[in-house]
Design a protein around this motif. Sequence first.
Motif, short mmCIF file in Angstrom:
data_model
loop_
_atom_site.label_atom_id
_atom_site.label_comp_id
_atom_site.label_asym_id
_atom_site.label_seq_id
_atom_site.Cartn_x
_atom_site.Cartn_y
_atom_site.Cartn_z
N TRP A 113 16.69 18.32 -9.46
CA TRP A 113 16.78 18.67 -11.06
C TRP A 113 16.98 20.12 -10.95
O TRP A 113 16.35 20.82 -10.14
N PRO A 114 17.96 20.62 -11.79
CA PRO A 114 18.17 22.32 -11.78
C PRO A 114 16.89 22.75 -12.16
O PRO A 114 16.04 22.44 -13.18
N PHE A 161 17.19 23.28 -18.55
CA PHE A 161 17.05 21.73 -18.05
C PHE A 161 15.62 21.43 -18.35
O PHE A 161 15.19 20.36 -17.72
N ALA A 162 14.62 22.39 -18.74
CA ALA A 162 13.39 22.02 -18.95
C ALA A 162 13.08 21.10 -20.41
O ALA A 162 13.72 21.77 -21.29
N PRO A 163 12.71 19.96 -20.37
CA PRO A 163 12.61 19.44 -21.45
C PRO A 163 11.54 19.89 -22.48
O PRO A 163 10.51 20.38 -22.31
N SER A 164 12.09 19.86 -23.85
CA SER A 164 11.42 20.25 -25.09
C SER A 164 10.41 19.24 -25.43
O SER A 164 9.30 19.55 -25.85
N ASP A 165 10.74 17.87 -25.22
CA ASP A 165 9.78 16.77 -25.55
C ASP A 165 9.91 15.83 -24.19
O ASP A 165 11.02 15.79 -23.78
N LEU A 166 8.94 15.11 -23.90
CA LEU A 166 8.55 14.11 -22.77
C LEU A 166 7.64 13.07 -22.94
O LEU A 166 6.76 13.34 -23.79
N GLU A 167 8.33 11.75 -22.61
CA GLU A 167 7.38 10.56 -22.70
C GLU A 167 7.42 10.08 -21.44
O GLU A 167 8.51 9.90 -20.76
N TRP A 168 6.30 9.85 -21.13
CA TRP A 168 6.09 9.24 -19.67
C TRP A 168 5.18 8.20 -19.51
O TRP A 168 4.02 8.18 -20.06
N LEU A 210 16.38 17.36 -24.21
CA LEU A 210 16.63 18.67 -23.69
C LEU A 210 17.05 19.43 -25.20
O LEU A 210 18.13 18.91 -25.92
N GLY A 211 16.36 20.42 -25.52
CA GLY A 211 16.69 20.96 -26.70
C GLY A 211 17.98 21.76 -27.05
O GLY A 211 18.77 21.81 -25.80
N ALA A 212 18.20 22.33 -28.24
CA ALA A 212 19.42 22.79 -28.38
C ALA A 212 19.65 24.26 -27.46
O ALA A 212 18.68 24.80 -27.25
N GLY A 259 26.19 8.43 -14.67
CA GLY A 259 25.67 7.37 -15.38
C GLY A 259 24.42 6.88 -14.46
O GLY A 259 23.57 7.75 -13.84
N SER A 260 24.58 5.62 -14.12
CA SER A 260 23.61 5.10 -13.29
C SER A 260 24.07 4.98 -12.02
O SER A 260 23.20 4.22 -11.07
N GLU A 261 25.07 5.57 -11.37
CA GLU A 261 25.50 5.51 -10.25
C GLU A 261 24.44 6.16 -9.18
O GLU A 261 24.24 5.86 -8.06
N ASN A 262 24.31 7.56 -9.62
CA ASN A 262 23.58 8.47 -8.71
C ASN A 262 22.11 8.56 -8.97
O ASN A 262 21.88 8.09 -10.26
N ARG A 263 21.51 9.22 -8.64
CA ARG A 263 19.89 9.53 -8.81
C ARG A 263 19.76 10.81 -9.00
O ARG A 263 20.27 11.73 -8.41
N ALA A 264 18.47 11.21 -9.70
CA ALA A 264 17.99 12.54 -9.81
C ALA A 264 16.27 12.65 -9.74
O ALA A 264 15.70 11.58 -9.87
N ARG A 265 16.00 13.53 -8.82
CA ARG A 265 14.42 13.65 -8.51
C ARG A 265 13.98 14.56 -9.27
O ARG A 265 14.53 15.98 -9.35
N PHE A 266 12.98 14.41 -10.10
CA PHE A 266 12.10 15.20 -10.70
C PHE A 266 10.51 14.77 -11.14
O PHE A 266 10.46 14.00 -10.53
N TRP A 267 9.95 15.72 -11.56
CA TRP A 267 8.60 15.57 -11.58
C TRP A 267 7.92 15.63 -13.00
O TRP A 267 8.94 15.63 -13.93
N HIS A 268 6.78 15.33 -13.36
CA HIS A 268 6.23 15.42 -14.71
C HIS A 268 6.10 16.66 -15.24
O HIS A 268 5.19 17.48 -14.99
N PHE A 269 7.13 17.03 -15.96
CA PHE A 269 7.39 18.45 -16.35
C PHE A 269 6.19 19.26 -17.20
O PHE A 269 5.89 20.07 -17.16
N LYS A 270 5.47 18.11 -17.88
CA LYS A 270 4.35 18.60 -18.67
C LYS A 270 3.01 18.96 -17.69
O LYS A 270 1.96 19.24 -18.12
#
Length: 203
Positions: free
Chosen positions: A6-7, A12-19, A52-54, A72-83
């Motif tokens: 994840w960049p 690229f930092a989410p403004s809102d997150l549901e987990w 991801l906000g404006a 799309g759903s071809e590749n994957r991304a690694r990221f963490w619980h941003f909040k």
Amino acid sequence: MTTLAWPSDEHFAPSDLEWKLKPFVIVNPGLLAAATRTRAIAGPVWWCSMTLGAVYPDEQAEREAFFARVRGSENRARFWHFKRPVPRGTLRGAPTLSSTVTAGATSATCSAASGATLRKGDMLGLGSSGQLVMVVTDATESGGTITWTFEPPARTSVASGTAVVWDAPTVLFMLNQDGVGLPYRGNDEAPGIDLEWIEDTAQ
């Protein structure tokens, strides 16, 4: 399939997150409510929705390039619980498992500094690219180790001595949607975008 990190850029930092943990359960209702039966057909997986906000158009262009690589759903991304990237408890340093965690287990013991704690909701990784688990009971170090209960259950056996990752432990996610549209509006601010992800457990 390619896995992308994840960049780190601020846009690229989410403004809102549901987990949440998404279960896979068959519900078989009986004639009476009390007779309803449920059966899990697979272990729960992590699910994430984010906004991801404006941003400025140049930053939206960088997002566009990243999601072009995700395909799309071809590749994957690694990221963490941003909040909640690090534990609310005080466990730090370089903890390792003190004993093997068997497949299906929901508790683990690891090395810990004197007085270290874990609190409900803390996220930990079982290995550097291993399964992400969430602590569900508060725990305190005793005799150089700390024992904690977690969800979801361990999917595979994890050997004693494996690192317990507390600093932004990641999940391997795939997009749960057909690509990402990146909107623009005039020459000023580019609107935000909504994304939905689901864990790929084949890791």
